[in-house]
Design an enzyme around this catalytic site. Structure first.
Site, PDB file in Angstrom:
ATOM      1  N   GLU A  43      46.042  33.313  29.891  1.00  0.00           N
ATOM      2  CA  GLU A  43      47.320  33.140  30.196  1.00  0.00           C
ATOM      3  C   GLU A  43      47.539  31.518  29.756  1.00  0.00           C
ATOM      4  O   GLU A  43      48.885  31.037  29.430  1.00  0.00           O
ATOM      5  CB  GLU A  43      47.262  33.027  31.790  1.00  0.00           C
ATOM      6  CG  GLU A  43      47.296  34.151  32.237  1.00  0.00           C
ATOM      7  CD  GLU A  43      48.557  35.107  31.871  1.00  0.00           C
ATOM      8  OE1 GLU A  43      49.781  34.299  31.621  1.00  0.00           O
ATOM      9  OE2 GLU A  43      48.799  36.165  32.154  1.00  0.00           O
ATOM     10  N   TYR A 126      53.784  29.267  37.280  1.00  0.00           N
ATOM     11  CA  TYR A 126      53.462  30.775  36.559  1.00  0.00           C
ATOM     12  C   TYR A 126      52.186  31.207  36.463  1.00  0.00           C
ATOM     13  O   TYR A 126      51.717  32.398  36.798  1.00  0.00           O
ATOM     14  CB  TYR A 126      54.380  30.642  35.258  1.00  0.00           C
ATOM     15  CG  TYR A 126      53.691  32.025  34.570  1.00  0.00           C
ATOM     16  CD1 TYR A 126      54.293  33.172  34.706  1.00  0.00           C
ATOM     17  CD2 TYR A 126      52.786  31.847  33.565  1.00  0.00           C
ATOM     18  CE1 TYR A 126      53.854  34.449  33.959  1.00  0.00           C
ATOM     19  CE2 TYR A 126      52.334  32.952  32.774  1.00  0.00           C
ATOM     20  CZ  TYR A 126      52.578  34.254  33.130  1.00  0.00           C
ATOM     21  OH  TYR A 126      52.145  35.389  32.386  1.00  0.00           O
ATOM     22  N   ASP A 144      57.935  34.951  34.114  1.00  0.00           N
ATOM     23  CA  ASP A 144      57.841  34.366  32.828  1.00  0.00           C
ATOM     24  C   ASP A 144      59.264  34.601  32.282  1.00  0.00           C
ATOM     25  O   ASP A 144      60.223  35.160  32.706  1.00  0.00           O
ATOM     26  CB  ASP A 144      56.710  34.863  32.162  1.00  0.00           C
ATOM     27  CG  ASP A 144      57.023  36.120  31.326  1.00  0.00           C
ATOM     28  OD1 ASP A 144      57.569  37.004  32.008  1.00  0.00           O
ATOM     29  OD2 ASP A 144      56.325  36.564  30.455  1.00  0.00           O
TER      30      ASP A 144
END
Length: 314
Positions: A43, A126, A144
């Protein structure tokens, strides 16, 4: 769209989008029974960086540093060299700091709740939501750029979402999120994938969309965006010069004398860094820009200056 109709729309599209995802999802390594650490690393790397560039670096990274403890013990210079040309190298240092925090405060295990994840260095809203969902199966609202675009077209009927995330978008994403935790994780992943490979920003493949007949944007006649997205420039920018300087420092096993950044003739005899220095000099950057790049790298902790020259942090 009212709350009831929004929920109804979610009920209609959930099955079709998740079925499509089950059949068409890309085979990515962080989707194959990956550790929470591996998902966190993915991520961070995927922020503003495409999958095709991230995957080989991620695979090498996980083989070299399979746990937060392994990574926390690595010298910062090794971390920045391994980061390579993924861009925005401050992410690497923040991830390094996050690994140290995980080791100190969580006994070396990635924390499994949104608040604890959000408290880690370099982890924003996020990333915390995504890791909580994809690593631990938590029901979290993941939003996102790809998800925002799908929601804007499918539900609202707009070509693109607002330039910056709004409270209304977050509320819509929450309304569309299934109540069941497992289903919510699958939904988040499926909508994100749909936005990444089908409902793209510039050339959406609408004929391949599993919910084409339910898309509000299609029904409205595909109206044009209300604004023109501004891509991030690269050629001639301070970011390009910073990247070129970082390439020199990654190539060097010892400090690089300051003169080599300015003198293209002297740079050619420094065999170890000559190719990277040649690329830097080919940019024909002006002196203030190079000075800003070097000063910025020092300020950000991405470089250090000793009596013998510039080098990656120890």
């Amino acid at each position: 769209m009212g709350e009831a109709s929004c929920a109804a729309k979610g009920d209609v599209v959930h099955q079709e989008i998740t079925r499509w995802f089950g059949q068409q999802a890309r085979d990515l390594p962080w989707r194959r029974g990956c550790s929470a650490w591996g998902i966190l690393v993915s991520e961070i790397m995927l922020q503003q960086t495409p999958v095709v560039r991230v995957q080989p670096v991620w695979e090498e990274w996980m083989e070299r540093w399979p746990t937060p403890a392994d990574f926390a013990a690595a010298p910062a210079a090794d971390v920045l060299r391994a980061w390579g040309r993924l861009g925005y190298p401050r992410r690497a240092l923040r991830l390094h700091a996050a690994a140290a925090r995980i080791l100190e405060e969580h006994d070396g295990a990635v924390p499994d709740t949104y608040p604890e994840l959000l408290a880690l260095p370099g982890v924003g809203t996020y990333t915390a939501a995504a890791v909580a969902a994809f690593a631990f199966g938590r029901r979290t609202t993941v939003v996102d750029t790809n998800i925002r675009r799908v929601h804007a077209r499918l539900v609202i009927g707009q070509a693109l979402p607002a330039p910056a995330l709004t409270a209304a978008e977050t509320a819509l994403a929450t309304d569309l999120l299934p109540e069941d935790a497992d289903e919510s994780v699958l939904w988040n992943a499926a909508v994100m994938e749909l936005g990444a490979v089908i409902c793209t920003a510039r050339s959406p493949k609408c004929d391949l969309c599993p919910v084409l007949d339910k898309c509000a944007w299609i029904a409205a006649g595909q109206p044009e965006p209300t604004y023109i997205p501004k891509g991030q420039p690269w050629a001639g920018t301070d970011r390009q010069v910073r990247g070129a300087v970082m390439a020199v420092l990654r190539a060097a096993s010892s400090p690089v004398h300051a003169d080599l950044f300015w003198d293209s003739v002297a740079a050619q005899v420094h065999a170890e860094t000559a190719p990277a220095l040649r690329k830097l000099h080919d940019l024909n950057t002006h002196a203030p820009q190079l000075e800003r790049a070097l000063a910025g790298l020092l300020s950000d902790g991405l470089a250090q200056l000793s009596e013998t020259g510039y080098h990656l942090p120890h």
